[in-house]
Write a protein that holds these residues in place. Sequence first.
Motif, PDB file in Angstrom:
ATOM      1  N   LEU A  32       0.853  -1.190   0.000  1.00  0.00           N
ATOM      2  CA  LEU A  32       0.000   0.000   0.000  1.00  0.00           C
ATOM      3  C   LEU A  32       0.888   1.239   0.000  1.00  0.00           C
ATOM      4  CD1 LEU A  32      -2.900   1.087   0.111  1.00  0.00           C
ATOM      5  CD2 LEU A  32      -2.728   1.031   2.612  1.00  0.00           C
ATOM      6  N   PRO A  33       1.259   1.757  -1.175  1.00  0.00           N
ATOM      7  CA  PRO A  33       2.126   2.946  -1.207  1.00  0.00           C
ATOM      8  C   PRO A  33       1.458   4.129  -0.514  1.00  0.00           C
ATOM      9  CG  PRO A  33       2.034   1.888  -3.364  1.00  0.00           C
ATOM     10  CD  PRO A  33       0.981   1.231  -2.530  1.00  0.00           C
ATOM     11  N   PHE A  34       2.184   4.756   0.384  1.00  0.00           N
ATOM     12  CA  PHE A  34       1.644   5.859   1.167  1.00  0.00           C
ATOM     13  C   PHE A  34       2.668   6.993   1.204  1.00  0.00           C
ATOM     14  CE2 PHE A  34       3.210   2.440   3.953  1.00  0.00           C
ATOM     15  CZ  PHE A  34       4.363   3.025   4.433  1.00  0.00           C
ATOM     16  N   HIS A  35       2.187   8.189   1.535  1.00  0.00           N
ATOM     17  CA  HIS A  35       3.102   9.311   1.706  1.00  0.00           C
ATOM     18  C   HIS A  35       3.939   9.145   2.980  1.00  0.00           C
ATOM     19  CE1 HIS A  35       1.719  11.981  -1.541  1.00  0.00           C
ATOM     20  NE2 HIS A  35       0.535  11.407  -1.354  1.00  0.00           N
ATOM     21  N   GLN A  36       3.263   8.744   4.021  1.00  0.00           N
ATOM     22  CA  GLN A  36       3.942   8.585   5.311  1.00  0.00           C
ATOM     23  C   GLN A  36       3.092   7.672   6.201  1.00  0.00           C
ATOM     24  OE1 GLN A  36       4.440  11.950   8.206  1.00  0.00           O
ATOM     25  NE2 GLN A  36       6.615  11.767   7.661  1.00  0.00           N
ATOM     26  N   ALA A  37       3.789   6.926   7.093  1.00  0.00           N
ATOM     27  CA  ALA A  37       3.103   6.066   8.066  1.00  0.00           C
ATOM     28  C   ALA A  37       3.542   6.475   9.464  1.00  0.00           C
ATOM     29  CB  ALA A  37       3.422   4.600   7.809  1.00  0.00           C
ATOM     30  N   LEU A  38       2.576   6.536  10.363  1.00  0.00           N
ATOM     31  CA  LEU A  38       2.825   6.934  11.747  1.00  0.00           C
ATOM     32  C   LEU A  38       2.312   5.834  12.676  1.00  0.00           C
ATOM     33  CD1 LEU A  38       1.436  10.583  11.460  1.00  0.00           C
ATOM     34  CD2 LEU A  38       3.824   9.882  11.243  1.00  0.00           C
ATOM     35  N   VAL A  39       3.149   5.451  13.650  1.00  0.00           N
ATOM     36  CA  VAL A  39       2.760   4.422  14.616  1.00  0.00           C
ATOM     37  C   VAL A  39       2.749   5.064  16.000  1.00  0.00           C
ATOM     38  CG1 VAL A  39       3.271   2.159  15.602  1.00  0.00           C
ATOM     39  CG2 VAL A  39       3.747   2.612  13.180  1.00  0.00           C
ATOM     40  N   PRO A  89      -8.131   3.317   0.435  1.00  0.00           N
ATOM     41  CA  PRO A  89      -7.781   2.005  -0.102  1.00  0.00           C
ATOM     42  C   PRO A  89      -9.028   1.168  -0.350  1.00  0.00           C
ATOM     43  CG  PRO A  89      -7.278   2.115   2.226  1.00  0.00           C
ATOM     44  CD  PRO A  89      -7.667   3.490   1.797  1.00  0.00           C
ATOM     45  N   PRO A  90      -8.939   0.209  -1.264  1.00  0.00           N
ATOM     46  CA  PRO A  90     -10.123  -0.625  -1.548  1.00  0.00           C
ATOM     47  C   PRO A  90     -10.542  -1.438  -0.326  1.00  0.00           C
ATOM     48  CG  PRO A  90      -8.168  -1.497  -2.637  1.00  0.00           C
ATOM     49  CD  PRO A  90      -7.794  -0.146  -2.097  1.00  0.00           C
ATOM     50  N   ALA A  91     -11.844  -1.723  -0.217  1.00  0.00           N
ATOM     51  CA  ALA A  91     -12.374  -2.454   0.937  1.00  0.00           C
ATOM     52  C   ALA A  91     -11.816  -3.858   1.014  1.00  0.00           C
ATOM     53  CB  ALA A  91     -13.901  -2.467   0.879  1.00  0.00           C
ATOM     54  N   ILE A  92     -11.537  -4.479  -0.152  1.00  0.00           N
ATOM     55  CA  ILE A  92     -11.027  -5.853  -0.132  1.00  0.00           C
ATOM     56  C   ILE A  92      -9.666  -5.949   0.535  1.00  0.00           C
ATOM     57  CG2 ILE A  92      -9.932  -5.638  -2.392  1.00  0.00           C
ATOM     58  CD1 ILE A  92     -11.782  -8.719  -0.972  1.00  0.00           C
TER      59      ILE A  92
END
Length: 446
Positions: free
Chosen positions: A42-49, A144-147
């Motif tokens: 899932l390509p994203f700009h940034q991920a935060l945890v 993102p798609p539901a599947i």
Amino acid sequence: MNEPLPHPHLLLELDALRDKALAADTLNALAFSMANDLYPLLPFHQALVFAQHDSSLELLNVSGLSRPSEDSPYLVWLRRASRWVNTQVPEGEPVWLTQDSTTPPADIAEGWGEWWPSGLWCVPVQHRDGHRLGLLILLLEQEPPAILWQHLKGLVNTWSYCWAALTRQRRLSRWRPNRKQMLLGLLVVGALLLLPVRQTALAPTEIVSRQAQIISSPIDGVIERILVRPNQPVEAGTPLFSLDETTLRSRAEVLGKEVAVADAELLAASQRAFDNPQSKSELTLLEGRAQQRRAELAAVQAQLKRTQVLSPRGGVAVFSDPNDWLGKPVVTGERIMQVADPTQPAMQIQLAVADAIALEPGAEVTLFLTAYPLTPLKGKILETSYQARASDEGVVAYRLLASIDGTPEHARLGLHGTAKLYGGRVMLGYYLLRRPLATLRAWSGW
């Protein structure tokens, strides 16, 4: 119609992500994997945890950074924004947030337009019991798609399992009470400090006799022999020690000769007095001189009779090694030993000034002997000294004398131990803070 099967490449990627999660040995390592390893799927700009702590969030990892430690304007704003995002995410299911679907506060909306893309995909990480462990926020341009969520649900469950396993001990050690619990704890502690307790003190103690007589040197001289052994039972009249008589016997012999000379001179003067009137005036002088010599001889003979010291009563001879006394010069009144009655033992307590408490005659005492620690002796205070003196160990202490209840066989003279003294009842707070307060007042002068 059946749903299409997932692509084999997707299954391999999900399996690899689960393996990385299970291999993480710390929570930071797990957060790093969550923030960076999901990008191929899932390509994203940034991920935060974020980690959940009651109502607040702690930033654990930002994709592309090993550790978010800088205090940049973005991270400062992110702390405020994360609290708002956390309130928009319900339990269990992920949420897609945009500025159009929500109404963020003005300061958060301003930062959103500057640093974030149009949407946020927020995935909560939950424990099996339902409470939230953390939150994964993915910055995306479109939902993102539901599947995809159907395939990622197993991976998120793996993350939650590893998260719970890694934070179980950490969560226990970082428990923090809330305000209500703190107030309740303070009330409990305050109530405990008001509980009445018995004031006690510990002090070194020796068993002595209540009926002990000091045996001292009757005259100046040198110890010639010690006629008894330490702790030897003696009767009244038993010889204890003797002094050297050499000097006294020599003096007695010289004085005996001087007495004979004085008597001869007095006799000669008496015979001359019949014929020579002048000799009558010498008779008084010579007679006085003869009496002086006899008095000196009698004094020396009396001292000779006192060179051997006898026990004035029955008991036990208490003193140190006899070899320490042989040949030692002593003066009149110098203490040599004691004759103590072993049937009347007592406790001699040296209570240090720093440990002193208010004690009155009749206060209870428990003595734990070093030789018999399992059979303590009970007693009561008989007398206390009002003046503290330095003990043999150099500690300034009060001397106390206490009785021993009953007739215990192991209460032998000379045994040492530790006595526990019981005073009056005081509050627990005073009991605990008495010495610190005394030290503080002595130091501050207040």
